[in-house]
Design a protein around this motif. Structure first.
Motif, short mmCIF file in Angstrom:
data_model
loop_
_atom_site.label_atom_id
_atom_site.label_comp_id
_atom_site.label_asym_id
_atom_site.label_seq_id
_atom_site.Cartn_x
_atom_site.Cartn_y
_atom_site.Cartn_z
N PHE A 1 0.85 -1.19 0.00
CA PHE A 1 0.00 0.00 0.00
C PHE A 1 0.89 1.24 0.00
N LEU A 2 0.35 2.31 -0.60
CA LEU A 2 1.10 3.55 -0.72
C LEU A 2 0.23 4.71 -0.26
N TYR A 3 0.80 5.51 0.65
CA TYR A 3 0.11 6.70 1.14
C TYR A 3 0.48 7.88 0.25
N LEU A 4 -0.54 8.47 -0.39
CA LEU A 4 -0.34 9.60 -1.29
C LEU A 4 -0.94 10.85 -0.68
N HIS A 5 -0.23 11.94 -0.74
CA HIS A 5 -0.74 13.19 -0.17
C HIS A 5 -0.28 14.35 -1.03
N GLY A 6 -1.23 15.24 -1.34
CA GLY A 6 -0.94 16.42 -2.14
C GLY A 6 -1.46 17.65 -1.45
N LYS A 7 -2.00 18.57 -2.22
CA LYS A 7 -2.51 19.83 -1.67
C LYS A 7 -3.93 19.62 -1.14
N GLY A 8 -4.03 19.33 0.16
CA GLY A 8 -5.34 19.16 0.78
C GLY A 8 -6.01 17.84 0.46
N LYS A 9 -5.29 16.92 -0.17
CA LYS A 9 -5.87 15.63 -0.51
C LYS A 9 -4.92 14.53 -0.08
N GLU A 10 -5.48 13.44 0.43
CA GLU A 10 -4.66 12.31 0.82
C GLU A 10 -5.47 11.03 0.71
N ARG A 11 -4.77 9.93 0.47
CA ARG A 11 -5.42 8.63 0.37
C ARG A 11 -4.35 7.56 0.46
N THR A 12 -4.76 6.36 0.80
CA THR A 12 -3.89 5.20 0.80
C THR A 12 -4.45 4.19 -0.18
N ILE A 13 -3.65 3.75 -1.13
CA ILE A 13 -4.11 2.83 -2.15
C ILE A 13 -3.21 1.61 -2.20
N ARG A 14 -3.76 0.52 -2.69
CA ARG A 14 -2.96 -0.67 -2.92
C ARG A 14 -2.32 -0.55 -4.30
N ILE A 15 -1.05 -0.88 -4.37
CA ILE A 15 -0.34 -0.79 -5.64
C ILE A 15 0.11 -2.18 -6.08
N PRO A 16 0.22 -2.41 -7.37
CA PRO A 16 0.68 -3.72 -7.84
C PRO A 16 2.16 -3.93 -7.55
N ASP A 17 2.56 -5.20 -7.48
CA ASP A 17 3.97 -5.52 -7.22
C ASP A 17 4.88 -4.91 -8.27
N ARG A 18 4.37 -4.76 -9.48
CA ARG A 18 5.17 -4.17 -10.55
C ARG A 18 5.60 -2.75 -10.18
N VAL A 19 4.66 -1.95 -9.69
CA VAL A 19 4.97 -0.57 -9.30
C VAL A 19 5.87 -0.55 -8.07
N TYR A 20 5.59 -1.43 -7.12
CA TYR A 20 6.45 -1.55 -5.94
C TYR A 20 7.88 -1.90 -6.37
N GLY A 21 7.97 -2.76 -7.38
CA GLY A 21 9.28 -3.13 -7.91
C GLY A 21 10.03 -1.95 -8.49
N HIS A 22 9.30 -1.06 -9.18
CA HIS A 22 9.94 0.16 -9.71
C HIS A 22 10.55 0.98 -8.59
N LEU A 23 9.80 1.15 -7.50
CA LEU A 23 10.29 1.95 -6.38
C LEU A 23 11.51 1.31 -5.74
N MET A 24 11.50 -0.02 -5.63
CA MET A 24 12.64 -0.72 -5.04
C MET A 24 13.86 -0.65 -5.96
#
Length: 420
Positions: free
Chosen positions: A269-292
């Motif tokens: 899961f990834l916590y995203l926060h911008g200007k007055g907006k925030e959410r936590t979403i599940r991300i695929p392993d592919r995207v997690y792999g990019h970050l790693m």
């Protein structure tokens, strides 16, 4: 010699008085006398002094009445008539100090306070070219002349005509300044200026050129002239991969920290926060792999890299600060190298649009996409289209091949020489 001042006559008791001022220069060679009108302002609790042109008491009294008649309405409404004689810079400095105070209190960002100050530079230049009018007169002139005045000017660094989006942002800062002047009773009117029409495109990055773009970015990184450019291009490439992979915003990428990644038993899961907006979403392993992959690169090519000292995922070179700007020139060069038509028409947000349109075409309902991408269903429906409803994660990635979502090994091309 100090100035000698005396009240000649209280023309209107507790409201208007005629003042006589006399002073002599340092070498005693010249003595100067002048008459002034002194007007009491009960709302702001201060006197306003106006220099008179008259040289006789009789004429000075008549001139006093003329000034009183002119300013009585402003005094009654509580506006500081002394502001009529102050330079625009005085008001701007006071206004910007308040914005800096708001930034210290976390009401706005420090960057926003700086941007407002930058925008007000053009207003001060306009004021000077219009012979330094009062605030109310400046507001009137701004209303009728500003857009035409600014339309022919160019950016100092690039020499290009100012974009409609930039001019609208600039005008909004000016309106904020004029509203503040009205609140402080320095002026009585706020200019009414319509925003310029902005050509807004929601065109997604063309899918047929996406693989080629990734190939171009890889080559650009491998052929980078020095470690710093390579580091910055790595950031840029992985921002593109992230936006195309989960549909996040540019600001959300900038704000991302390593601690925002949460690996759980049921997924990543990834916590995203911008200007007055925030959410936590599940991300695929592919995207997690990019970050790693990006993390592994920084561990190997950034001396003493760690999450405590460098908390932001997309930090700047040798700095813990988040990347504040992604070079549009680099993006356009990469896009042009793919052979795609009109590469200058696509902003970085086109990869968010790509994700949304791909998800819709795969059968996701507008409510699902809105929830996952942190926006409203109406925006999705107005901008794209609406289909059927079901669970967020499964539907967003419906009909996507399983191997596209799984974590692959670190690409061989990432094994770059650390001495760059």
């Amino acid at each position: 010699m100090p100035v000698k001042q005396r009240v000649v006559e209280h023309i209107i008791p507790k409201k208007l008085a005629l003042i006589d001022r006399v002073w002599t220069n340092t070498d005693q060679s010249k003595t100067t006398q002048t008459y002034m009108a002194r007007l009491w302002q009960p709302t702001v609790k201060r006197y306003s002094f106006i220099k008179l042109e008259s040289t006789s008491i009789h004429n000075a009294k008549q001139e006093c009445f003329e000034h009183w008649t002119k300013h009585a309405g402003d005094i009654k409404d509580g506006r500081d008539i002394g502001s009529h004689h102050r330079k625009l810079r005085t008001f701007i400095d006071e206004f910007l100090e308040i914005q800096r105070s708001r930034a210290r209190d976390k009401q706005i960002t420090e960057k926003r306070a700086q941007v407002i100050g930058h925008h007000l530079v053009s207003l001060e230049k306009f004021w000077e070219e219009e012979n330094k009018p009062s605030l109310d007169e400046l507001s009137r002139l701004y209303e009728f002349k500003w857009q035409n005045y600014r339309s022919t000017q160019k950016a100092e660094k690039t020499g290009k005509i100012l974009s409609a989006r930039y001019r609208n942002n600039e005008t909004n800062s000016h309106k904020q300044f004029f509203r503040w002047c009205g609140t402080r009773r320095y002026s009585s009117r706020i200019p009414k200026v319509k925003d310029l029409k902005v050509k807004r495109t929601n065109a997604p990055f063309p899918a047929e050129y996406y693989p080629k773009l990734l190939s171009v970015t890889r080559e650009s990184i491998k052929n980078a002239r020095n470690p710093r450019i390579r580091f910055e291009h790595m950031n840029y490439r992985y921002v593109i991969l992230l936006m195309a992979g989960i549909g996040c915003r540019v600001l959300e990428c900038k704000n991302l920290r390593w601690k925002d990644i949460d690996v759980r038993k049921n997924g990543v899961f990834l916590y995203l926060h911008g200007k007055g907006k925030e959410r936590t979403i599940r991300i695929p392993d592919r995207v997690y792999g990019h970050l790693m992959d990006l993390r592994k690169y920084k561990d190997e090519h950034h001396l003493n890299y760690n999450e405590e000292d460098y908390p932001h995922i997309f930090n700047t070179w040798l700095s813990p600060k988040a990347t504040n700007h992604y070079a549009g020139e680099v993006r356009r060069r990469w896009m042009a190298a793919t052979g795609m038509p009109n590469p200058d028409d696509y902003e970085l947000v086109c990869f968010r649009h790509k994700f949304i349109t791909d998800a819709l075409n795969n059968g996701a309902h507008s409510l699902t996409i809105a929830s996952y991408c942190g926006t409203s269903q109406k925006m999705i429906e107005d901008t794209y289209s609406g289909l059927v409803d079901t669970q967020v994660y499964d539907l967003v990635f419906k009909n996507t091949p399983d191997d596209a979502l799984t974590r692959n090994e670190t690409p061989k091309w990432l094994n770059l020489s650390s001495n760059g």
